[in-house]
Design a protein around this motif. Structure first.
Motif, PDB file in Angstrom:
ATOM      1  N   ALA A   5      36.059  35.973  36.283  1.00 38.72           N
ATOM      2  CA  ALA A   5      36.347  34.553  36.500  1.00 38.72           C
ATOM      3  C   ALA A   5      36.849  34.344  37.920  1.00 38.72           C
ATOM      4  CB  ALA A   5      37.372  34.063  35.493  1.00 38.72           C
ATOM      5  N   ASP A   6      36.151  33.514  38.624  1.00 37.68           N
ATOM      6  CA  ASP A   6      36.484  33.227  40.007  1.00 37.68           C
ATOM      7  C   ASP A   6      37.505  32.086  40.019  1.00 37.68           C
ATOM      8  OD1 ASP A   6      35.516  31.152  42.320  1.00 37.68           O
ATOM      9  OD2 ASP A   6      35.479  33.254  42.976  1.00 37.68           O
ATOM     10  N   THR A   7      38.589  32.255  40.785  1.00 35.59           N
ATOM     11  CA  THR A   7      39.660  31.256  40.738  1.00 35.59           C
ATOM     12  C   THR A   7      39.170  29.873  41.157  1.00 35.59           C
ATOM     13  OG1 THR A   7      41.167  33.026  41.314  1.00 35.59           O
ATOM     14  CG2 THR A   7      42.041  30.802  41.420  1.00 35.59           C
ATOM     15  N   VAL A  63      42.423  44.502  39.536  1.00 41.45           N
ATOM     16  CA  VAL A  63      43.397  44.924  38.522  1.00 41.45           C
ATOM     17  C   VAL A  63      43.512  43.926  37.363  1.00 41.45           C
ATOM     18  CG1 VAL A  63      44.785  46.309  40.113  1.00 41.45           C
ATOM     19  CG2 VAL A  63      45.321  43.876  39.808  1.00 41.45           C
ATOM     20  N   ARG A  64      42.802  42.831  37.474  1.00 39.11           N
ATOM     21  CA  ARG A  64      43.005  41.747  36.514  1.00 39.11           C
ATOM     22  C   ARG A  64      42.862  42.185  35.052  1.00 39.11           C
ATOM     23  NH1 ARG A  64      40.604  35.843  37.919  1.00 39.11           N
ATOM     24  NH2 ARG A  64      41.692  36.070  39.910  1.00 39.11           N
ATOM     25  N   ARG A  65      41.816  42.998  34.799  1.00 37.85           N
ATOM     26  CA  ARG A  65      41.560  43.388  33.404  1.00 37.85           C
ATOM     27  C   ARG A  65      42.683  44.273  32.870  1.00 37.85           C
ATOM     28  NH1 ARG A  65      39.921  48.601  33.027  1.00 37.85           N
ATOM     29  NH2 ARG A  65      39.608  49.454  35.109  1.00 37.85           N
ATOM     30  N   LEU A  66      43.486  44.844  33.761  1.00 35.24           N
ATOM     31  CA  LEU A  66      44.568  45.733  33.310  1.00 35.24           C
ATOM     32  C   LEU A  66      45.812  44.958  32.871  1.00 35.24           C
ATOM     33  CD1 LEU A  66      44.284  48.497  36.080  1.00 35.24           C
ATOM     34  CD2 LEU A  66      43.284  48.480  33.780  1.00 35.24           C
ATOM     35  N   MET A 108      47.833  26.755  34.399  1.00 35.50           N
ATOM     36  CA  MET A 108      48.024  27.963  35.209  1.00 35.50           C
ATOM     37  C   MET A 108      46.675  28.595  35.517  1.00 35.50           C
ATOM     38  SD  MET A 108      51.376  29.473  33.310  1.00 35.50           S
ATOM     39  CE  MET A 108      52.083  30.297  34.714  1.00 35.50           C
ATOM     40  N   VAL A 109      46.499  29.054  36.748  1.00 29.40           N
ATOM     41  CA  VAL A 109      45.266  29.773  37.083  1.00 29.40           C
ATOM     42  C   VAL A 109      45.628  31.159  37.613  1.00 29.40           C
ATOM     43  CG1 VAL A 109      43.832  27.771  37.572  1.00 29.40           C
ATOM     44  CG2 VAL A 109      45.204  28.742  39.417  1.00 29.40           C
TER      45      VAL A 109
END
Ligand code: SAH
Length: 373
Positions: A320-322, A305-308, A297-298
């Motif tokens: 982290a860049d997808t 908002v990722r860190r939330l 999974m990526v």
């Protein structure tokens, strides 16, 4: 010197419809490194024969971290007052799905906490718009809802649903999930299967109170569900939860549980869980891919908002860049002599058609028709 060869035990588990708990306990309790290697190799071979060498990629978009539950291990739990909450709007989810499509990934997983203010109609419309605009499978993972909601989303085009049981032992489940019921979770899994979703569930290894015996029961429960997707991941303590002071899962036990699950459920799609990338400072997903796992999974959640989406520490890297992550995973796959697979990666059963009724639980697959639409 080991007591007895483990091969007969491995074969029995592989062939069992209802495995012996003592066999599972023996495999989960292996300590001799040579035996553990045999277990992993056997699981790897079962994986290769049944689901092949391709590594299907799923993109996950975490669209809300609001949650009404108080799960003892999860950083999103309602009592975590220091967590800033967010909810993406439909346009933002669509945009994220567009990025997934641009990367050529054939499955988007829409995940959230159990957000009571997320209307079923809203998600239904998002699903419909994704299905109209992009050629991709939609997987939902938004927790326990009514059968009506699940029906609506299925009609809107959702293909798959992930709802982990976390533990298959009812009283442990209820201790870890205040005010929730094992029975309702089971009802949800049954509804989802009857509605024709490809259904995934799974467990967390290493939660307080777990023993080899309860872990064996967890895996037996998963087997009895007749799942399309099975996830076995490690517990990582989160400071703002009831289990914040507990130790993280043991890596080897997690991998053994994964391997045993693969041997018992040869056709299932099984992720090398993202939590394995953050368990002990080393990305352990390659080890999981060599011990029975086949899926990766990526994260495609918007960076802002990722860190939330803070389920466990370390699990929400902001930077982290997808595309870079995918490049890294490509490299990992090629070391294993395998390749990422960007196609929809439907479940084996869906591709093959319905199972003969003899190996289904009574009524379990009623209405479970092909859902590769
Ligand atoms: N709210 C949805 C989505 C769950 S979040 C639902 O209830 O199904 C996705 C998964 O993260 C959970 O099912 C759980 O298995 C896992 N998880 C949560 N906290 C964790 C932790 N501290 N360590 C490891 N896994 C965790």
């Amino acid at each position: 010197m080991a007591f007895a060869r483990i091969e007969p035990c491995l074969e029995r588990v592989h062939e069992a419809e209802t495995p012996r708990r003592t066999d599972l306990e023996r495999l989960l309790g292996l300590t001799d490194p040579a035996d553990i290697e045999r277990l992993f190799d056997f699981a790897d071979e079962v994986r290769r024969r049944h689901v092949g060498d391709a590594i299907p990629v799923r993109a996950i978009v975490e669209f809300s971290n609001h949650c009404r539950n108080r799960c003892a291990y999860c950083g999103l739990q309602a009592g975590n007052a220091v967590l800033e909450r967010y909810r993406l709007d439909a346009g933002q989810v669509l945009k994220a799905a567009g990025r997934v499509a641009d990367m050529g990934i054939g499955t988007v997983v829409l995940q959230s906490g159990e957000d009571p203010r997320m209307p079923a109609e809203w998600l239904g419309e998002v699903i419909e718009r994704i299905k109209t605009r992009f050629d991709m499978a939609v997987t939902l993972s938004v927790g326990e809802r009514s059968r009506d909601d699940y029906t609506l989303w299925r009609r809107c085009g959702a293909n798959r649903y992930l709802l982990k049981i976390e533990t298959g032992v009812p009283d442990r489940y209820e201790r870890l999930h205040p005010a929730m019921s094992f029975e309702n979770r089971r009802r949800c899994l049954k509804d989802l299967a009857e509605l024709g979703y490809q259904v995934g569930s799974g467990i967390i290894v290493g939660l307080r109170g777990q023993t080899i015996a309860t872990l064996a029961d967890d895996i037996i429960f998963l087997k009895a569900c007749g799942l399309d997707m099975v996830s076995v991941g490690p517990f990582i303590p989160h400071p703002h939860t009831a289990l914040g002071g507990q130790p993280a899962a043991d890596l080897m036990l997690t991998l053994k549980a994964l391997a045993v699950a693969r041997i018992l459920m040869p056709d299932a799609h099984m992720p090398a869980t993202t939590a394995l990338a953050y368990l002990d400072g080393v990305d352990r997903r390659a080890a999981a891919l060599a011990a029975g796992a086949n899926v990766i999974m990526v994260k495609c959640t918007p960076y802002e908002v990722r860190r939330l989406y803070d389920i466990y520490p370390g699990g929400a890297p902001v930077d982290a860049d997808t595309a870079a992550t995918l490049a890294q995973l490509e490299a990992t796959a090629s070391i294993l002599g395998r390749q990422l697979d960007y196609s929809r990666g439907d479940c084996i059963r869906t591709l093959r058609g319905p199972l003969p009724p003899s190996i289904c639980q009574p009524g379990y697959y009623a209405g479970k028709i092909t859902n590769a639409m």
